[in-house]
Design an enzyme around this catalytic site. Structure first.
Site, short mmCIF file in Angstrom:
data_model
loop_
_atom_site.label_atom_id
_atom_site.label_comp_id
_atom_site.label_asym_id
_atom_site.label_seq_id
_atom_site.Cartn_x
_atom_site.Cartn_y
_atom_site.Cartn_z
N ILE A 1 1.73 -0.51 1.88
CA ILE A 1 1.45 -0.07 -0.21
C ILE A 1 0.03 0.26 0.04
O ILE A 1 -0.56 0.47 -1.11
CB ILE A 1 1.20 -2.00 -0.55
CG1 ILE A 1 3.06 -2.31 -1.10
CG2 ILE A 1 0.49 -1.37 -2.31
CD1 ILE A 1 2.72 -2.91 -2.06
N GLU A 2 -0.95 -0.90 1.76
CA GLU A 2 -1.69 -0.59 1.77
C GLU A 2 -2.74 1.16 2.69
O GLU A 2 -2.61 1.97 2.03
CB GLU A 2 -2.86 -1.36 2.66
CG GLU A 2 -3.24 -3.04 0.87
CD GLU A 2 -3.79 -4.43 1.82
OE1 GLU A 2 -4.33 -4.06 1.96
OE2 GLU A 2 -2.74 -5.23 2.28
N MET A 3 -2.24 0.59 3.70
CA MET A 3 -2.67 1.85 4.17
C MET A 3 -1.42 2.26 5.48
O MET A 3 -1.31 3.67 5.95
CB MET A 3 -3.57 1.96 5.85
CG MET A 3 -4.97 1.00 4.99
SD MET A 3 -5.92 0.22 6.34
CE MET A 3 -6.72 1.82 6.76
#
Length: 624
Positions: free
Chosen positions: A128-130
């Site tokens: 979800i982040e990087m």
């Protein structure tokens, strides 16, 4: 019992291999810094870690960096309720500050990482982040000469995931805040805190019981507590189990790490779920005893604070724990960005073009525009100066006599219009007479505007401008952040019209030279919208133009939309991402123009840049 388990875990961690960073100066009021023996601080390692921290290429879409969610402009958080990663995916927790994490014994809200080195690799791999695997990011960075050379110098190897973690952790250990008014007061400066703040300090360590958890020089006990956040008033179980998901101990249900209160005024919204918008809201939450549940900490109980006591307590944490030496870091120059452009970028970049720095050492540059002679104007907001640039004379000065100007545009008569956040007004200058300021609009409905930010002038001479507010929210009179239209008449300007009131926090605005489309960036919603202009000040058929908010927007003669972010993203009229133009520092705003009409001028915090294009400005109906 959850506190006891946490303290036992902390005691075990203290036996790890740590050493004092004796040669590293820490701000007054903080303890000596401890660093792992296998990752000592060096200037070269910190510089490398800073580049990695600010580099969006550590993510799968080249846009999301550590700084995206932990930025100095927002107290090293992100200013939003939740964190947003690649493909605009939104997480379920508030971004905790990176400030003083060097003193924290656990990382993340649930403490799942026991060191900064371990924490650094988590967001990179989070889908979800990087959204990058470690082998992928290592391969990607090894392909960049500047990174590979620095890793060899610092670690004696090519890029490795271990080196990435150690470099980022080393940089984060230097992001410190201390030497606040509270520290000076404790050191004997009785004038460091005002009367209200002193009353608040007594409450903090007394009746309000804040220091039960927010203790020590970093104002945190480094433990985990259930204070009822995320639970319903009826005690219904919270969706986020918090520390229990890591410890598997029933008593840790709904417990989260105690955050530092250093620079707390900068890090709104608050709590692990971002559910409290202001510090006043936070204190009132504690005052009523939180949301009672079966696992709530024994320290949680109604406090019985009066309205004056609440105000004094808020004053103490706002003023007493905010430092004049706040680490407001600027983005570093990143290896490989200026010279390495994608094949797609050749469609708008002139052959061999790269970012050329035309000026630097400004405090915060904004609002570039250009006149019909090719002179470029841009502002340095903190210095309250409008600068000029020409190829013959370089940087000049056009002094702003009233307040910092942001968005700038020339009208058909050659008059310079400016948004002035400090003056809370839309104003007009005659370039031949800098002292000829005329206020065009500063109220709506008899109330002061918030802080006009960016503007665009349509073919009729009417002005669209955004009106958000950044920084202090004191003395807000409007009922939200809106977009306005000031119609042009035969004798001047007409009555101000509010044209958009359904945006979160509008910022950048630009239209097409034919007057048919208007783009409005809404960083608060992380979206840029496009509207059909059906008449002066009349908008319809809102569509998404880009899944990102922005400070600056530009349109070229092909109808492509340029959006500032970590670099400059170029979108087709159909909202397709065509390319990303990388930049050595984070761009703020931009304009296409200049003597040749095909140069992209970019304000980027301390620097002012130009990039040669193959396309011209498609937003100025008065361009010759």
């Amino acid at each position: 019992m959850s506190c006891l388990r946490t303290l036992l875990t902390v005691a075990c961690l203290l036996s790890a291999n740590l050493l004092l960073a004796a040669d590293f100066d820490v701000p007054a009021g903080l303890k000596k810094l401890r660093v792992p023996k296998d990752n000592p601080l060096t200037a070269e390692k910190v510089a490398l870690g800073k580049q990695l921290y600010w580099d969006g290429r550590l993510s799968s879409d080249n846009k999301v960096s550590c700084a995206s969610c932990h930025h100095p402009d927002h107290g090293w958080s992100n200013g939003e309720r939740f964190a947003t990663g690649v493909k605009d995916q939104v997480g379920g927790r508030n971004s905790p500050t990176v400030l003083n994490t060097a003193y924290q014994r656990f990382q993340f809200w649930d403490g799942r990482a026991g060191s900064l080195e371990e924490q650094a690799l988590g967001p990179i791999q989070n889908p979800i982040e990087m959204n990058m695997s470690l082998p992928e990011v290592v391969k990607k960075l090894n392909a960049i000469d500047g990174y590979r050379e620095q890793f060899q110098k610092v670690f004696g190897t090519d890029v490795t995931s271990d080196g990435i973690a150690k470099a980022i952790a080393a940089y984060e250990r230097t992001i410190l805040s201390g030497d606040a008014p509270y520290d000076r007061f404790k050191a004997g400066d009785e004038d460091a805190l005002g009367e209200s703040a002193q009353r608040g300090m007594k409450l903090f360590f007394g009746k309000a019981r804040c220091s039960a958890c927010h203790s020590g020089s970093n104002f945190t006990d480094n433990a985990f507590h259930n204070i009822g956040v995320g639970f319903q008033p009826n005690g219904k179980e919270a969706a986020d189990a918090g520390r229990k998901a890591i410890s598997n101990l029933g008593g840790d249900y709904g417990s989260f790490k105690t955050p530092t209160l250093r620079e707390i005024a900068r890090t709104a919204p608050y709590m692990h779920d971002g559910s409290e918008k202001t510090l006043e809201d936070v204190v009132k939450y504690y005052n009523r005893g939180g949301n009672v549940n079966a696992w709530i900490d024994e320290e949680m109980a109604p406090l019985g604070l009066t309205e004056q006591e609440i105000a004094d307590l808020v004053t103490f944490v706002k003023e007493g724990l905010s430092s004049d030496s706040y680490p407001n870091h600027e983005p570093p120059e990143l290896p490989g960005l200026v010279s390495e452009t994608s094949a797609a970028a050749e469609s708008v970049l002139a052959p061999g073009a790269k970012a050329e720095k035309l000026g630097d050492s400004f405090k915060f540059t904004e609002g570039p525009t250009w006149d019909r002679k090719g002179t470029v104007y841009f502002s340095d907001i903190p210095n309250s100066v409008i600068h000029t640039w020409t190829a013959e004379k370089g940087i000049g000065e056009f002094t702003d006599p009233v307040g910092a100007s942001n968005g700038l545009r020339f009208d058909a008569d050659g008059q310079l219009l400016a948004c002035q956040p400090a003056g809370r007004a839309l104003v007009q200058f005659d370039p031949r007479n800098p002292n000829s300021l005329i206020v065009l609009a500063d109220t709506y409905g008899g109330k002061k505007l918030n802080s006009p930010n960016d503007l665009w002038i349509d073919p009729t001479g009417g002005v669209y401008f955004t009106d958000p507010r950044y920084g202090s929210m004191d003395d807000l009179q409007q009922d939200g952040f809106h977009v306005y239209y000031l119609p042009k008449t035969k004798t001047g300007y007409g009555e101000l019209v509010r044209v958009l009131d359904n945006l979160t926090k509008p910022n950048g605005v630009v239209g097409t030279a034919d007057g048919k489309r208007l783009y409005v960036a809404d960083p608060g919603a992380k979206t840029t919208y496009v509207y059909d202009i059906t008449g002066p000040g009349k908008l319809a058929n809102r569509k998404v133009a880009a899944r990102t908010g922005s400070d600056g927007l530009a349109v070229d003669t092909r109808g492509n939309l340029y959006v500032t972010g970590q670099g400059i993203s170029v979108y087709s009229p159909e909202a397709e991402l065509l390319e990303t133009i990388p930049f050595p520092e984070r761009p703020a705003n931009m304009v296409i123009g200049g003597p040749d009409g095909k140069t992209l001028y970019v304000t980027a915090r301390k620097g002012f840049y130009s990039v040669k294009l193959t396309v011209g400005d498609g937003s100025d109906p008065f361009a010759k």
